[in-house]
Every structure is written in C-alpha cells, then in structure tokens.
Design an enzyme around this catalytic site. Structure first.
Site, short mmCIF file in Angstrom:
data_model
loop_
_atom_site.label_atom_id
_atom_site.label_comp_id
_atom_site.label_asym_id
_atom_site.label_seq_id
_atom_site.Cartn_x
_atom_site.Cartn_y
_atom_site.Cartn_z
N LEU A 271 0.84 -1.19 0.00
CA LEU A 271 0.00 0.00 0.00
C LEU A 271 0.88 1.24 0.00
O LEU A 271 2.00 1.23 0.49
CB LEU A 271 -0.97 0.02 1.18
CG LEU A 271 -0.47 0.29 2.60
CD1 LEU A 271 -1.64 0.70 3.49
CD2 LEU A 271 0.21 -0.93 3.20
N SER A 272 0.36 2.31 -0.60
CA SER A 272 1.04 3.59 -0.74
C SER A 272 2.32 3.38 -1.54
O SER A 272 2.29 2.84 -2.64
CB SER A 272 1.27 4.20 0.64
OG SER A 272 1.69 5.54 0.52
N ASN A 273 3.48 3.77 -1.01
CA ASN A 273 4.71 3.50 -1.73
C ASN A 273 4.93 2.01 -1.94
O ASN A 273 5.48 1.58 -2.96
CB ASN A 273 5.91 4.09 -0.98
CG ASN A 273 6.04 5.59 -1.18
OD1 ASN A 273 5.36 6.17 -2.02
ND2 ASN A 273 6.90 6.21 -0.40
#
Length: 610
Positions: A271-273
């Site tokens: 998730l995210s980066n």
C-alpha cells in the site's frame, strides 16, 4: 515513505542467538548472491509472535511498548516496538474503528524470522529483506506473500496489510524496506543501525545505511541520502525479497525444498509506496515469479501520467490558500483549533497575490482563485478536502525535501534548497541527540523526519511566509531547465512503471477521497493505461476512503471516512480463492458503495463488502 533457525528441544535455545552465514554448499542459498553479510534467523514463540511481537491487538493499541533501559534497549524490545509502530502507522486501531471486530484480526502467530541486508547491482546502500515463516505454514498450499513497506518506513512497514492477511492463513511473508527505512546515521557520534536494530559505530558492524562521506554534519537518511534514487528500483527490491523468501523457505523446510515460483504461489501486496513498489515489480517480473498482485493506494507513475513530485510541489504552494475557500470551512484540518482560518495560510494567499499569481484583492476571492488553479491541474474537491490533513501536518514540504534530495542523489550536507536534517531538543531547536533518542530511531521513526527527535531545518527566510522560499525552490526543480532540474527530471523519468504480463491477475484498490496520492494522478491513469494496452486490471475506487487509515481516530476525521484496509483484505481473499480454489478471475468487480462511519463505531454494513 520504518532489518536464528529452530530445531527441536534444547537446540532451539542454542540456535536462537545465532547468525547464519550463507554457504556455497547449501542449495537453499543458491540464487541469492545479493545478500550482504550474515542472515539472521530467530525464533518467535511464547508471547513473542510474528504478527504482534506478543502484544496482541490490545497491546498494539496501547502506548509504546517500554524499554527497560531506554539508552540500551534489547533486540527483542526494539523488534516489538518496531512492529507496534508499524501497525499504528497504517491501521485504524482506534476505539471506533472496528479493527478486530468488524474486520481484521491479530491472532498469535508463532514462527521464525530470517533477515538480511541485500543489494541491487550498482547500489550504494543495502535494503533490508525479511521472511516470516509461521509454524502453521501450509505445505499443501505453498504460499509466499511479498510486500514492501509503506511510505519510507522500516522493514515491518507493511505488516498490517501483508502480515495480517497472510500469516494467519499459513502463508510465509517476505518484506523489503525497498531502500528506505529508519536506520538513521548520526554524524555526531558516527553511528548507524546494525541488522539487529541496535546502534553501532561505522566500521564495527555492517550498517543499514552509512553515508559515503566520512565527514559530515547532522542526520543522514537512507531514502534521501543513499545516492541511489531507490524509488527507481522498488520493483527489483520486491523481486529480490521474493527470491530471498524462497531461499529461506528451503532452509526452513529442507524436506520440502526446493521452493520455486512453479510450486509456490507468490502474491505481491503493498500500500502507498509499497503499492507502487509491487506494481513496479509486476512490470519487471521477467521470470514470471508473481502469481498475482494487489496494490492499495499506489504511488505509481505511468508514461503519460503526472509525477508525484509535480503535484506535490504544486500542492505545497497552492493548497494552503485554496483550502481557505468557504467550501472547506467545515473540513477537518482546514481551520485551526478555534475554527478560524490558519494565519499562515492567509499569509500564503497574500504572498501569491504579491507575486501577481493571484489577481484579486480579498481573501475569499484569492482562495477561490487558488482553488480554481488546482481544479484546472486535476485536483478534485474530495482530494483537496482530505489534502487539508497533509497541508496542516506539513507533509508536502517534508516529502518534497526528502524526495528532491533522493532524485538529485544528494548527501546529508548537500540537500537541495538549503534543507538539512538535524537532531533537535524538546523546544524544536538543533541539538545533539541523547543516547535514548538515538536508540529508539530504528523502532519508532517513520523514515522521513521530522519526528522522534530529528527535525527538518532550512529552506526558509525571514519573510512573513518563511516556508514559501523553500517550496518555490523545490517547485523550480520541476519547472526549470537548469542542470539541477534536468538531473531531477532524469530520476523521475526512471520511475515510470512498465507493463505487467497480460495474464497476471492484478487488482488496484484506492480511496476516492485520497488527498495525498489522488486517484486522478495515480491509480486512474495506471488502470486506464493497462486497459488501453490490452490488460484487464480490476479496480476499486472506494467511496469515502482516503489515504491514512491511521488518521481515522482523529476527532472529526473518521466521521467522514471509511478504512481502506478491509477492501485490501477482500481483494487478497478473492485472489487467494482464484489461485488455490480455481475460482474464476472476474473481468470486472462492482465497487462497494459504503457510507461514512459517522460519530459512532464502524459497522459492517457501512463497508458494503461483498
């Protein structure tokens, strides 16, 4: 954007403190010549499990797990606190959030961990790789989840997604910090972080990060100062973690070896980066290692899509003024504690007006102009509204300074725009860090200061709007055409994702209200690009979900939003059923509608999960 092998009976204790060095005579170590130095193997049972370090859900929710001696925490204490910090940085563990009752669980998962430093060819700094092998590993459904830390966090930075989903069902989980992490190097005493998380002086142990320059000042951060532009290699970091995971499974279960992508399903999730990292991995997976991918709120850059650095540096300048528009008057974080406009944001409108960038003379008219400017750049009302949290918490400046330094391959004493990291005292002034503060960095820090006794300094002037000069300097690195701008653009160009193979099951999940990585700049152009190229990714743009589940316990914020993690768990459930129960992979999936939590506790019906 945060690193010992078990036998029966007495041998467990004897080996629990050992470090295992790769040997060319062991088949389990073949193909992982990227490992640097020792592989640590540890046993985690009896109130020291894999998923929570023995804390359980109640302990994860509690205040930070204490150190008996804050100046010299033990390896076990550091690990437990690193796990707790990673959970709290990603999941909504608040009393109204429903974790453990409406969705998710934190069962006791005993097992073993294998950890090492690894290197991408040509890199200056290593990245951590870690494999968690639960005692209940399902040998009949050999499953390896590979993940990368969110943000710039350390090695456990994705445990609330990949570990929480994979370990209880008998999957091993391989992690990488993807060249980021909290192994801060302090020039004041020439120390960094060893493999076990403890502080060590340069030259006495292999460190998670040590600057190439032997002389310097302040604090050096791996993500910003390694000289590697690690983001360009996030996909390779993920694939190395998968290779490491397979090799360590050989070591954990020699009677079942070899573990290969042909007999062990490898599921990439982040998730995210970390979401961007698994999508990068899908595009460079030439050996077809991955069996499926689930990416939540990914930081992904497509060939024709906007770059994070572009919209981030624009937001840093314009959002403070735009958020003073009356449409955001009741938006959490968009007003101060007394419900009044932030004084510094009013000053920003005045600064932009003085520069001729805003033409009108009243505050509300200027805010409306700034709002329209961002709308024309692709920002939606929802993204701006939740972007108020990133603006109030100063995330645009914080991320911009670190990423610019990484893209330009600068050191700690040569960051762009005059920024620097220094240890700071309780008053927020530069000062030498004490031993207890240094000792806690690996467990507690996010991977990008400020925080945990390290501050971001510089990039300011003596004007009424002191941070604008730094923000404009960072912006010119994108809009300019000098040598520095060209160097930055070259690094950003290297971030462009590549197409995954046509038959790879892939699911992207993002909150419609994401104000840090807006869907219009990330998942939507990525999904559209894949579909235009004949791929069939699944996509959920989840209403009322935003970027930070961990922000949902904040007063007034969780009332408007839903957590994103439960949707990621469901996507992983569907992928698992496809891989192991032969359930057809759908060509499309209806997006759950859901409704905001409101002032009360989360209820299952609010999520509208299938």
């Amino acid at each position: 954007m945060n690193i010992r092998i078990s036998l029966v009976g007495a041998a467990v204790l004897a080996l629990a403190a050992c470090a295992v060095r790769p040997s060319s005579t062991e088949p389990s170590m073949q193909g992982i010549d990227f490992v640097q130095g020792d592989v640590s193997a540890t046993v985690h049972r009896d109130h020291d499990d894999l998923l929570s370090g023995g804390l359980g859900l109640a302990g994860l929710k509690a205040p930070p797990a204490p150190f008996a001696d804050p100046q010299h925490p033990t390896v076990q204490e550091l690990r437990r606190r690193a796990i707790q910090t990673s959970w709290k940085g990603i999941a909504d563990l608040g009393p109204l959030g429903g974790y453990g009752t409406v969705y998710g669980a934190v069962p006791d998962v005993p097992g073993r961990e294998y950890q090492a430093f690894a290197k991408i060819p040509g890199a200056h700094a290593p990245h951590r790789v870690l494999l968690q092998v639960p005692d209940n590993f399902d040998k009949t459904r050999r499953c390896l989840v590979v993940t990368a830390s969110s943000g710039s966090r350390g090695i456990y930075g994705a445990i609330a997604l990949a570990g929480a989903w994979g370990l209880p069902r008998g999957c091993a989980v391989a992690y990488t910090d993807k060249g980021t992490g909290s192994g801060y190097f302090d020039y004041a005493d020439d120390t960094g972080v060893a493999l076990d998380g403890q502080r060590a002086k340069r030259g006495t142990a292999m460190l998670e990060f040590e600057p190439t320059s032997a002389i310097g000042e302040g604090i050096a951060i791996k993500h910003a100062h390694s000289g590697d532009n690690p983001e360009a290699d996030w996909g390779r970091h993920v694939l190395q973690a998968a290779q490491f995971g397979l090799a360590m499974l050989d070591r954990a279960f020699p009677d079942q070896a070899p573990f290969t992508p042909q007999n062990t399903k490898i599921i990439a999730a982040g998730l995210s980066n970390g979401g961007g990292a698994v999508l990068q991995a899908a595009g460079v997976d030439d050996q077809h290692m991955l069996a499926g991918v689930v990416a939540l709120e990914p930081n992904v850059h497509t060939p024709d899509g906007p770059a994070l650095y572009d919209y981030m540096t624009e937001a840093a300048i314009w959002l403070p003024c735009a958020l003073l528009d009356e449409r955001f008057a009741s938006t959490p974080f968009a007003r101060d504690a007394h419900g009044k406009p932030h004084a510094t944001w009013i000053t920003r409108c005045a600064s932009l007006h003085a520069q001729g960038l805003l033409k009108t003379s009243t505050l509300q008219a200027q805010a409306a102009e700034a709002y329209e400017h961002l709308r024309s750049a692709g920002w939606t009302d929802q993204a701006m509204a939740t972007g108020a949290s990133s603006t109030a918490l100063d995330l645009w400046r914080v991320i911009g300074a670190a990423y610019a330094s990484a893209y330009m391959r600068r050191g700690a004493d040569d960051m762009p725009c005059g920024y620097r990291y220094e240890a700071m005292n309780a008053a927020g002034k530069p000062a030498m860090a004490d031993e207890a503060t240094r000792a806690s960095w690996w467990a507690d820090a996010s991977g990008i200061p400020p925080g945990n006794g390290v501050g971001l300094f510089g990039g300011t002037d003596a004007s009424a709007d002191p941070q604008l000069v730094g923000a404009e300097c960072l912006r010119r690195l994108w809009t300019g055409n000098d040598a520095d701008a060209m160097a930055l653009h070259a690094s950003v160009k290297a971030l462009v994702a590549k197409l995954p193979r046509a038959d790879l099951p892939l699911w992207v999940v993002q909150g419609a209200d994401d104000g840090l990585l807006p869907t219009a700049f990330t998942s939507e152009p990525y999904v559209a690009w894949l579909r235009n190229e004949g791929r069939q990714p699944l996509y959920w743009k989840v209403p009322h979900a935003q970027h930070f589940d961990a922000f949902l316990p904040l007063p007034g914020f969780g009332d408007r939003h839903l957590p994103l993690l439960p949707y990621g768990y469901v996507a992983l459930d569907r992928l698992y059923a496809h891989l192991y129960a032969a359930q057809p992979w759908p060509s499309d999936v209806p997006t759950p509608t859901g409704k905001p939590r409101g002032a009360g506790p989360l209820q299952a019906v609010m999520l509208d999960l299938p």
